[in-house]
Design an enzyme around this catalytic site. Structure first.
Site, PDB file in Angstrom:
ATOM      1  N   LYS A  73       0.806  -1.346  -0.092  1.00 13.68           N
ATOM      2  CA  LYS A  73      -0.046  -0.127  -0.049  1.00 13.68           C
ATOM      3  C   LYS A  73       0.937   1.138   0.065  1.00 13.68           C
ATOM      4  O   LYS A  73       0.485   2.431  -0.878  1.00 13.68           O
ATOM      5  CB  LYS A  73      -0.918  -0.048   1.193  1.00 13.68           C
ATOM      6  CG  LYS A  73      -2.135  -1.068   1.274  1.00 13.68           C
ATOM      7  CD  LYS A  73      -3.017  -0.946   2.315  1.00 13.68           C
ATOM      8  CE  LYS A  73      -4.225  -1.818   2.294  1.00 13.68           C
ATOM      9  NZ  LYS A  73      -5.103  -1.494   3.290  1.00 13.68           N
ATOM     10  N   ASP A 109     -10.531   2.146   3.001  1.00  9.85           N
ATOM     11  CA  ASP A 109     -10.922   1.569   4.042  1.00  9.85           C
ATOM     12  C   ASP A 109     -11.906   2.433   5.210  1.00  9.85           C
ATOM     13  O   ASP A 109     -12.636   2.179   5.917  1.00  9.85           O
ATOM     14  CB  ASP A 109      -9.748   1.124   4.934  1.00  9.85           C
ATOM     15  CG  ASP A 109      -8.843   0.121   4.291  1.00  9.85           C
ATOM     16  OD1 ASP A 109      -9.521  -0.782   3.337  1.00  9.85           O
ATOM     17  OD2 ASP A 109      -7.563  -0.109   4.250  1.00  9.85           O
ATOM     18  N   GLY A 133      -5.509   1.750  18.571  1.00  9.28           N
ATOM     19  CA  GLY A 133      -4.782   1.334  17.261  1.00  9.28           C
ATOM     20  C   GLY A 133      -4.139   2.487  16.385  1.00  9.28           C
ATOM     21  O   GLY A 133      -4.622   3.599  16.396  1.00  9.28           O
ATOM     22  N   ALA A 134      -2.809   2.073  15.861  1.00  9.46           N
ATOM     23  CA  ALA A 134      -2.203   3.240  14.720  1.00  9.46           C
ATOM     24  C   ALA A 134      -1.449   2.622  13.732  1.00  9.46           C
ATOM     25  O   ALA A 134      -0.696   3.104  13.001  1.00  9.46           O
ATOM     26  CB  ALA A 134      -1.275   3.787  15.472  1.00  9.46           C
ATOM     27  N   GLY A 135      -2.090   1.466  13.434  1.00  8.65           N
ATOM     28  CA  GLY A 135      -1.658   0.517  12.039  1.00  8.65           C
ATOM     29  C   GLY A 135      -2.362   1.211  10.911  1.00  8.65           C
ATOM     30  O   GLY A 135      -3.091   2.132  10.833  1.00  8.65           O
ATOM     31  N   VAL A 234     -13.096  -3.011  13.803  1.00 11.17           N
ATOM     32  CA  VAL A 234     -12.731  -3.344  12.429  1.00 11.17           C
ATOM     33  C   VAL A 234     -12.553  -4.679  12.150  1.00 11.17           C
ATOM     34  O   VAL A 234     -12.607  -5.284  10.766  1.00 11.17           O
ATOM     35  CB  VAL A 234     -11.494  -2.597  11.905  1.00 11.17           C
ATOM     36  CG1 VAL A 234     -11.599  -1.268  12.200  1.00 11.17           C
ATOM     37  CG2 VAL A 234     -10.109  -2.991  12.475  1.00 11.17           C
ATOM     38  N   GLY A 258     -16.939  -5.696  12.364  1.00  9.96           N
ATOM     39  CA  GLY A 258     -16.319  -5.356  11.052  1.00  9.96           C
ATOM     40  C   GLY A 258     -16.382  -5.473   9.768  1.00  9.96           C
ATOM     41  O   GLY A 258     -16.093  -5.227   8.582  1.00  9.96           O
TER      42      GLY A 258
END
Length: 297
Positions: A73, A109, A133-135, A234, A258
């Protein structure tokens, strides 16, 4: 037998690695058939260092577009001629549209996440969110919710390299969407999370809850769950994570899994490719028939 592939059939693709498990070919090919569109969609196992060659092939074969999954990505974003606002902020793309050789990268997304909330009667505009989260998925959720008019977003992440990504995202959003207040904290316990949990929407955007972590949740203090709190995840496998189950049992206003995010991010990409609304109801019915057939029902 129905003729699907002809001399005029256009190709679209998914690139990434691995891709053998992907449901995208089934979803898009069903939708193309439904609308009578002369396209075929295939998945190709492409490593990060092969992205430039894959995109050169997209131009050469005059593909209308395609999708990108991990680990490609970020590299795909670097190869684009143009980026959507969200893709530019995030630095990643999952959807590419080819307009006569000009490649524009999008990230759907977050769009899928917001649409999934809307399908359950929840809007993000003017709301305060806590995002765990921070992915990649978490960042897409944070950026899209800010662009959609969220009032405030508080990001929690473990003390790992993704915490720096969260801080970087917060700085970018401070410039790009100044009307949205973004704070970042290290998730090293429940105390700070409890202090910030006066939010409208709590989101798990980590892998916690997904198999093989399906017996886990990042929210261990159940006092965080309030009757007016919306809890979203998610994760789509399992359909109901431990977080969603415990929030529902605690009486939270709404609990949202999700699977809808997965469907609606694909639908957003389909709209970019074709200008048409994906036949989501028909595809879900088709999926159910296939599952029932596999179960011998």
């Amino acid at each position: 037998m129905e003729q699907r592939i002809k001399g005029t059939t256009g190709l679209m693709m998914l690139i990434g690695s691995p891709v053998g498990h992907s449901g995208s070919p089934a979803m898009y090919n069903f939708s193309f058939q439904h609308h009578g569109l002369d396209y075929a969609y295939m998945a190709f196992d492409i490593k990060e260092e092969q992205v430039a060659d894959a995109l050169a092939a997209m131009r050469l074969f005059k593909m209308r577009g395609g999708n990108v999954t991990m680990p490609c990505k970020n590299e795909a974003a670097r190869q684009m001629d143009e980026l959507s606002p969200a893709a530019r902020i995030i630095g990643a793309v999952n959807t590419i549209v080819n307009e006569d050789g000009k490649l524009t990268g999008h990230i759907t997304d977050g769009i899928g996440f917001v649409r999934n909330l809307q399908e359950h009667g929840v809007e993000v505009k003017g709301k305060k969110l806590v995002v765990l989260g921070a992915g990649g998925a978490a960042t897409a959720v944070q950026v899209q919710c800010a662009l959609e008019g969220a009032k405030a977003i508080t990001i929690f992440n473990a003390d790992d390299p993704f915490l720096d990504r969260a801080r970087s995202t917060a700085e970018k959003l401070k410039t790009e969407v100044p009307g949205c207040e973004v704070k970042v904290f290290c998730l090293d316990g429940q105390e700070k999370l409890r202090e910030e949990a006066d939010a409208d929407i709590l989101v798990n955007a980590t892998l916690i809850g997904m198999k093989p972590h399906d017996g886990q949740s990042l929210v261990t203090d159940k006092s965080i769950f309030r009757p007016d709190l919306v809890v979203a995840d998610v994760v789509y496998n399992p359909m109901e994570t431990k977080l969603i189950k415990e929030a529902r049992e605690a009486g939270c206003a709404k609990t949202i899994g999700g699977s809808g995010m997965l469907l609606w991010q694909g639908a957003a990409a389909y709209k970019l490719f074709t200008g048409l609304d994906m036949p989501t109801d028909e595809y879900q019915e088709y999926q159910k028939r296939c599952e029932d057939g596999a179960d011998g029902k």
